[in-house]
Design a protein around this motif. Structure first.
Motif, PDB file in Angstrom:
ATOM      1  N   ARG A  73       1.091  -1.152   0.042  1.00 33.33           N
ATOM      2  CA  ARG A  73       0.066   0.111  -0.179  1.00 33.33           C
ATOM      3  C   ARG A  73       0.838   1.195   0.038  1.00 33.33           C
ATOM      4  N   HIS A  74       0.783   1.747  -1.055  1.00 30.36           N
ATOM      5  CA  HIS A  74       1.927   2.987  -1.321  1.00 30.36           C
ATOM      6  C   HIS A  74       1.279   4.229  -2.161  1.00 30.36           C
ATOM      7  N   THR A  75       0.108   4.293  -1.911  1.00 29.01           N
ATOM      8  CA  THR A  75      -0.597   5.656  -2.689  1.00 29.01           C
ATOM      9  C   THR A  75      -0.669   6.712  -1.940  1.00 29.01           C
ATOM     10  N   PHE A  76      -1.044   7.660  -2.484  1.00 34.53           N
ATOM     11  CA  PHE A  76      -1.297   8.890  -1.736  1.00 34.53           C
ATOM     12  C   PHE A  76      -2.323  10.097  -2.690  1.00 34.53           C
ATOM     13  N   ASP A  77      -3.134  10.750  -1.775  1.00 38.33           N
ATOM     14  CA  ASP A  77      -3.608  11.903  -2.446  1.00 38.33           C
ATOM     15  C   ASP A  77      -3.292  13.196  -2.027  1.00 38.33           C
ATOM     16  N   LEU A  78      -3.232  14.221  -3.117  1.00 38.34           N
ATOM     17  CA  LEU A  78      -2.724  15.284  -2.792  1.00 38.34           C
ATOM     18  C   LEU A  78      -3.620  16.438  -2.916  1.00 38.34           C
TER      19      LEU A  78
END
Length: 256
Positions: A73-78
């Motif tokens: 799990r290595h996602t992000f929201d900016l």
């Protein structure tokens, strides 16, 4: 009548066998308990304050980006303001979600991240591996990977890598606090075995909401049984050992 007795006896034997297998599964692994508690952490729709739609229109969101990591799990929201002054670089808040180290998702931060971004910040809501696959210190390492990635995307996204704040709620607050301790406390990186990352400037701050900063409190024998079961599940799943209460990792993770 004898046939009915045999059928009843067979059914009871099957039920007893299943019960023994299920019970044994809870004894030999934290996974069954983690699955039960994870279901309890499932979030509904975030509560939105009055006139939130007006605030949302001032914020731009780029979802499901990836930061470099070998973990799953290595996602992000900016989140950023839609209007950024010319030549400006935004201070950055990297936020770690809660969920008892076994659940949660960056999507649950959408309301809060939008509110912060509307005040002139770039807000990164990140995902990380949680127990039982993401054992300690995986989440802290991943926070470091995310912070390092800020410098890589700073020019493109108009971020200021010299003004980075880490933050989190619940389990995320402990993760952020431990990362801050690794970065700022002499000797702690070596003693904890967590590598200190290179940063252009020291952390600007930490926003810590309701975190379990003292893991030794997980071992309270006087706590209600459901609380002790939950704490044992978290300790075993996160620290990766059934003897988690006496492990050196528990003391290292107690950032107090």
């Amino acid at each position: 009548m004898k046939r009915i007795r045999r059928i009843v006896a067979w059914v009871l034997a099957v039920v007893l066998g299943v019960a023994l297998v299920v019970g044994a599964a809870f004894v030999v692994s934290p996974v069954p308990s983690i699955m039960l508690f994870r279901n309890a952490f499932k979030e509904g729709h975030p509560v939105e304050p009055p006139r939130f739609d007006e605030v949302r229109r001032t914020v731009q969101v780029t979802r499901d980006q990836e930061y470099p990591s070998s973990y799953r799990r290595h996602t992000f929201d900016l989140y950023r303001p839609r209007r950024i002054p010319a030549h400006a670089a935004l201070p950055v808040i990297v936020w770690v979600h809660g969920g008892g180290f076994i659940a949660g998702d960056k999507s649950g931060l959408s309301t809060y991240a939008t509110l912060m971004a509307a005040r002139g910040y770039a807000v990164i809501a990140m995902n990380y591996d949680y127990a039982p696959t993401g054992t300690y210190p995986t989440p802290v390492v991943q926070l470091g990977q995310m912070v390092s990635h800020v410098a890589a995307i700073a020019q493109r996204e108009r971020l200021d890598p010299d003004r980075i704040v880490v933050g989190g709620d619940s389990a995320g607050a402990q993760i952020a606090a431990q990362f801050a301790a690794v970065q700022t406390t002499p000797g702690y990186a070596e003693s904890s075995g967590i590598e200190r990352i290179a940063m252009r400037a020291p952390l600007a701050g930490a926003l810590l909401f309701c975190g379990p900063y003292d893991f030794t409190r997980f071992t309270d024998a006087n706590a209600p049984w459901i609380q002790r079961w939950f704490m044992t599940t978290i300790g075993w799943g996160l620290l990766g050992t059934r003897d988690w209460a006496s492990s050196p990792q528990m003391r290292q993770a107690s950032v107090v």
